[in-house]
Design an enzyme around this catalytic site. Structure first.
Site, short mmCIF file in Angstrom:
data_model
loop_
_atom_site.label_atom_id
_atom_site.label_comp_id
_atom_site.label_asym_id
_atom_site.label_seq_id
_atom_site.Cartn_x
_atom_site.Cartn_y
_atom_site.Cartn_z
N ASP A 37 0.79 -1.08 -0.06
CA ASP A 37 0.08 0.19 0.12
C ASP A 37 0.92 1.06 -0.02
O ASP A 37 0.88 2.10 0.90
CB ASP A 37 -0.84 -0.07 1.13
N ASP A 59 -5.11 -4.31 12.10
CA ASP A 59 -5.03 -2.99 13.07
C ASP A 59 -4.35 -3.42 14.48
O ASP A 59 -4.70 -4.51 14.97
CB ASP A 59 -6.66 -2.59 13.33
N ASP A 116 -2.07 9.37 10.11
CA ASP A 116 -2.80 8.59 9.20
C ASP A 116 -3.96 8.12 9.62
O ASP A 116 -4.01 7.50 10.87
CB ASP A 116 -1.84 7.27 8.55
N GLU A 157 -10.70 4.25 17.91
CA GLU A 157 -11.65 3.42 17.99
C GLU A 157 -11.48 2.12 18.84
O GLU A 157 -10.58 1.45 18.78
CB GLU A 157 -12.28 2.83 16.70
N GLU A 200 -5.27 13.15 9.30
CA GLU A 200 -6.18 12.94 8.28
C GLU A 200 -7.57 12.27 9.12
O GLU A 200 -7.42 11.15 9.49
CB GLU A 200 -5.75 11.58 7.53
C1 NOJ Z 1 -4.77 7.00 4.29
C2 NOJ Z 1 -3.96 7.11 3.26
O1 NOJ Z 1 -4.01 8.61 2.78
C3 NOJ Z 1 -3.89 5.96 2.14
O2 NOJ Z 1 -3.16 6.21 1.15
C4 NOJ Z 1 -3.66 4.61 2.91
O3 NOJ Z 1 -3.83 3.81 1.75
C5 NOJ Z 1 -4.47 4.51 4.11
N1 NOJ Z 1 -4.58 5.62 5.09
C6 NOJ Z 1 -3.83 3.16 4.78
O4 NOJ Z 1 -2.91 3.52 5.51
#
Ligand code: NOJ
Length: 553
Positions: free
Chosen positions: A60, A170, A200, A207, A242
């Site tokens: 990712d 998680d 992030d 949660e 975020e």
């Molecule tokens: C938010 C990030 O902006 C995104 O790119 C990522 O795939 C997810 N979080 C998981 O960490």
């Protein structure tokens, strides 16, 4: 209360991997980034946000970490990272990094140990369920790519929770050891010299997940603990998170201790972002006005981070289905341009049909609104996307530096293909071409950011919609601060317009344009302000001198 550095910052986000390769292996690295710091300084950037830099299997794009206390060897060494911090500091640039602690990679030694034995001390670092959770197929963040949030692990003989992909288990934030470890990770990087973190997936680390429980409670005090910890280590450390949440949840993220924020310093302005796109699509500012009016008043020290594009899809999930369709129709009509049923996987230049006037308008508006602007690498030269690449990779192509092979990004085949053909191919869109051209988009960004430097009202001051009878395509807003007052006109449509701001005359002292799409000539007549189609005018109304204490007589 004095101004904070993050209120005056220009944040630039990039992935080291795709910015500049220095050793010819096709992968961007820290020394490469160091060699481009002068470019960023000239652009006017004061803070870099680096996407994850840790060792990762990269399933990712680095948001799947296997070691929080190191950097990915592909990017360089910890020494190279320290050099980056030092060199950036010399140019007045702060560096913040992604703190990705909601989950780890499934290859992280903690998870390997946890799934390997029920007796492992790491077992309880993750979230398990012995029976199949009834909500197993709910709460996916990547619909279409992800089919469940609980996956059965044969080795563990148990189900583990993953808000994101199944290779991102998680962490269990009910476990005090996990919380303590997150503090330790922060300590490590703050002591190394980072100025803060982009947290992030912030809502998910709060949660208290439990199998079968739909709306699990959130423990916001953890954010207070993180803030206290960071601030103790570095007084001006920044926590930027975020959290794409409903407007009424926002105050909990900032916290409030006697009128001052005591949790996060900054949140990305997702409220504004979706409506901004709707406004651009409709060529009418109403959705932006609504965003300005409907968001809660923030406590002292709390600040928005505004953005138009980031490394993910344009997220339209906060719009209604009809509104989303309007934006899709305008900016992402093909199915291949859309993602997860809620977003658009394109960069802004192609979304706006490469129309330079609209690009300037959009960025002038973003940079003049409330909050601190965040700019994604490559947007300053109008880079395009590559829709032949899967999902979000379309907007993660290497930086286009020059017309040399691979856009000057690398001498080897790059980690991800460079955009090479069409209107956004690197031979047409690159830094080298634009650097010396005073009429280029890059030169415009440099000028615009310089103007921002002279306008402390923006970012540090208040931002309000000015409710005057204006043509319905023109947004009028103002910024006020103890340093002065400014008013802004942005015309979201192609039709020229005239606006009467005579009501502001009493507040104006030789008003003048400080940034505009063309030279509108002077002197500025507030009663009759012309504005071109897709034009913009930043007008300084007055400047106040802050005087010291009067002499005691
Ligand atoms: C938010 C990030 O902006 C995104 O790119 C990522 O795939 C997810 N979080 C998981 O960490």
């Amino acid at each position: 209360m004095s101004d904070r550095w993050y209120s005056k910052a220009v944040i630039y986000c990039l992935d080291v991997e795709t910015f500049q390769d220095s050793n010819g292996d096709g992968i961007g690295d820290f020394p490469g980034l160091v060699s481009r710091l002068d470019y960023l300084a000239r652009l006017g950037v004061t803070c870099l946000w680096l996407h994850p830099i840790h060792p990762t299997p990269n399933r990712d794009d680095g948001y799947d970490v296997t070691d929080f206390y190191n950097v990915d060897p592909k990017l360089g060494t910890l020494g190279d990272f320290a050099t980056l911090l030092h060199e950036a500091d010399l140019l007045g640039i702060k560096v913040i990094i992604d703190l990705v602690v909601n989950h780890t990679s499934d290859e992280h030694p903690w998870f390997v140990a946890a799934r390997g034995s029920a007796d492992s001390p790491y077992r309880d670092w993750y979230v398990w369920s012995d029976s199949e959770p009834s909500d197993r197929r709910q709460g996916m963040v990547f619909p279409g790519e992800q089919t469940e949030t609980w996956t059965y692990d044969r080795r563990a003989r148990s189900w583990y929770y993953h808000r994101f992909y199944d290779f991102q288990p998680d962490l269990n934030f009910r476990n005090p050891l996990v919380r303590r470890e997150v503090m330790k990770i922060m300590t490590f990087w703050l002591k190394l010299g980072v100025a803060g973190f982009r947290i992030d997936a912030a809502p998910f680390i709060l949660e208290l997940t439990e199998a079968g429980v739909a709306d699990c409670p959130k423990e916001f005090t953890f954010l207070t603990e993180l803030r206290e910890h960071a601030q103790w280590l570095r007084a001006d450390a920044l926590l930027l998170a975020e959290a794409n949440v409903e407007a009424d949840r926002i105050p909990e993220y900032f916290g409030d201790a006697g009128g001052s924020a005591n949790r996060l310093h900054m949140l990305f302005d997702f409220q504004l972002n979706g409506r901004f796109m709707l406004a651009l699509a409709r060529e009418e500012p109403e959705p932006i006005i609504e965003a300005l009016k409907s968001t809660p008043t923030l406590p002292q020290g709390a600040q928005w981070a505004t953005f138009l594009r980031n490394h993910d899809e344009v997220d339209l999930s906060r719009l209604t289905a009809d509104q989303r369709d309007e934006v899709f129709a305008a900016f992402g009509p093909d199915e291949n341009m859309q993602l997860y049923g809620r977003g658009i996987r394109r960069r802004l230049a192609p979304m706006l049909g490469g129309d330079r006037r609209r690009l300037e308008l959009a960025y002038a508006l973003q940079f003049s609104l409330r909050g601190t602007p965040v700019l994604r690498y490559g947007e300053e030269i109008g880079m395009g996307d590559d829709l032949s690449l899967p999902d979000r990779q379309s907007i993660r192509t290497p930086m286009q530096w020059s017309f040399l092979p691979n856009a000057g990004f690398s001498t080897a085949d790059p980690v991800r293909p460079v955009v090479s053909s069409g209107d956004y191919g690197y031979k047409k869109v690159n830094v080298t071409d634009q650097r010396q051209d005073p009429s280029s988009l890059l030169a415009w960004f440099e000028r615009m950011i310089r103007t921002l430097r002279e306008a402390p009202e923006i970012g540090s001051g208040t931002c309000t919609h000015v409710d005057v009878p204006a043509p319905r395509t023109v947004l009028v807003h103002r910024a006020d601060h103890h340093t002065g007052r400014m008013v802004f006109l942005h015309n979201l449509a192609d039709e020229p317009a005239t606006v009467d701001l005579g009501t502001l005359t009493a507040e104006a002292d030789h008003p003048n344009d400080v940034l505009s799409d063309v030279d509108y000539g002077g002197p500025v007549d507030l009663k009759s302000l012309k504005i071109n189609g897709f034009g913009y005018r930043w007008i300084r109304l007055s400047r106040d001198t802050v005087t010291g204490a009067p002499p005691i007589s």
